[in-house]
Design an enzyme around this catalytic site. Structure first.
Site, PDB file in Angstrom:
ATOM      1  N   SER A 132      -7.376   4.757  -1.154  1.00 15.57           N
ATOM      2  CA  SER A 132      -6.328   5.225  -2.061  1.00 15.57           C
ATOM      3  C   SER A 132      -6.964   5.723  -3.348  1.00 15.57           C
ATOM      4  O   SER A 132      -8.112   5.379  -3.665  1.00 15.57           O
ATOM      5  CB  SER A 132      -5.379   4.065  -2.378  1.00 15.57           C
ATOM      6  OG  SER A 132      -4.515   4.377  -3.451  1.00 15.57           O
ATOM      7  N   TYR A 145      -3.917  -4.908  -5.074  1.00 19.00           N
ATOM      8  CA  TYR A 145      -4.026  -3.629  -4.375  1.00 19.00           C
ATOM      9  C   TYR A 145      -5.237  -2.841  -4.869  1.00 19.00           C
ATOM     10  O   TYR A 145      -6.032  -2.329  -4.074  1.00 19.00           O
ATOM     11  CB  TYR A 145      -2.743  -2.831  -4.616  1.00 19.00           C
ATOM     12  CG  TYR A 145      -2.645  -1.529  -3.864  1.00 19.00           C
ATOM     13  CD1 TYR A 145      -2.234  -1.503  -2.542  1.00 19.00           C
ATOM     14  CD2 TYR A 145      -2.936  -0.320  -4.491  1.00 19.00           C
ATOM     15  CE1 TYR A 145      -2.128  -0.300  -1.857  1.00 19.00           C
ATOM     16  CE2 TYR A 145      -2.823   0.882  -3.816  1.00 19.00           C
ATOM     17  CZ  TYR A 145      -2.418   0.885  -2.495  1.00 19.00           C
ATOM     18  OH  TYR A 145      -2.319   2.077  -1.820  1.00 19.00           O
TER      19      TYR A 145
END
Length: 257
Positions: A132, A145
């Site tokens: 990501s 995350y």
């Protein structure tokens, strides 16, 4: 003909990757914890097969890899796409939430790569880890995350360094992509009063992205297909950012337009 394993293959980027690889003529196995979305993806294309499994479970992934190699005679590519949440500050993240976030965002890729290494070494195959933009930047209240996605780049580099003589490993870092998970995040923005609806929320979060929009999952799938394919045979240990240019924006100059 190539054979691929895609984790987190039931929705979003994973489903788009599986469909793209199958349309390109590959045999694709989609894996994940939820059977129903996997079978839905598989039912849409005759070259896709569903094999449910928890990617944090080494024994379960070992069985999937064994089933794939037995059924198709080998394994040529793996897309470690499974991921999850981890949305809180460091101070507000419990031990349980921390472990859950790292399991979802890091352990899934580690276990999948480890269990697939033997057949990939035999085939001279390739691993693509879907990380990501959070692997390069930090958003607010996303400690678990962010850390997990950062660590995926270390995993890719370790794989490329130790196994690069036989197996290529690369990372893809998408920015905002229209997926069910991103839709949920847009809904949070709507409920918090930051946008009128989901479409307005996507417009708001991509306002300063040079391309001015989120990606479609198929656009990420095309990049993954490239990294797995014959045009990327000398690409190893790379981090390919696919974010519409978001990472090049100089935040302190945004006020100048």
């Amino acid at each position: 003909m190539s054979t691929y394993l895609v984790t987190g293959g039931g929705t979003g980027i994973g489903a788009a990757v599986a469909t793209r690889l199958a349309e390109d003529g590959g045999d694709v196995v989609v894996s994940g914890r939820r059977r129903e979305p996997l079978e839905e993806v598989a039912s849409a294309h005759p070259r896709i097969t569903a094999m449910p499994a928890d990617a944090t479970d080494g024994a379960a992934m070992r069985r999937v890899v064994e089933d794939v190699t037995e059924r198709y005679g080998g394994l040529d590519g793996v897309v470690a796409n499974a991921g999850g949440h981890g949305y809180d500050t460091v101070g507000d993240t419990s031990d349980e939430a921390w472990r859950s976030s790292l399991d979802a965002n890091l352990t899934t890729a580690f276990v999948t790569a480890r269990e697939a290494l033997e057949p990939l070494v035999r085939s001279g195959g390739s691993i693509v880890v879907v990380s990501s933009l959070a692997a390069l930047r930090a958003g607010p209240e996303t400690a678990g995350y962010t850390v997990g996605k950062h660590a995926l780049l270390g995993l890719v580099r370790s794989l490329a360094r130790d196994y690069g003589h036989r197996v290529r490993a690369n990372a893809v870092c998408p920015g905002w992509v229209r997926t069910p998970m991103a839709d949920q995040e847009m809904q949070v923005l709507v409920e918090g009063g930051g946008a009128a609806d989901v479409e307005s929320a996507y417009a708001e979060v991509t306002r300063d992205v040079p391309l001015g929009r989120p990606a479609d999952p198929e656009e990420i799938a095309g990049v993954v297909a490239f990294l797995l394919g014959p045009d990327a045979t000398y690409v190893n240990g790379a981090t390919l950012v696919v974010d519409g240019g978001a990472h090049i924006v100089d935040v302190p100059t945004l006020a100048f337009g």
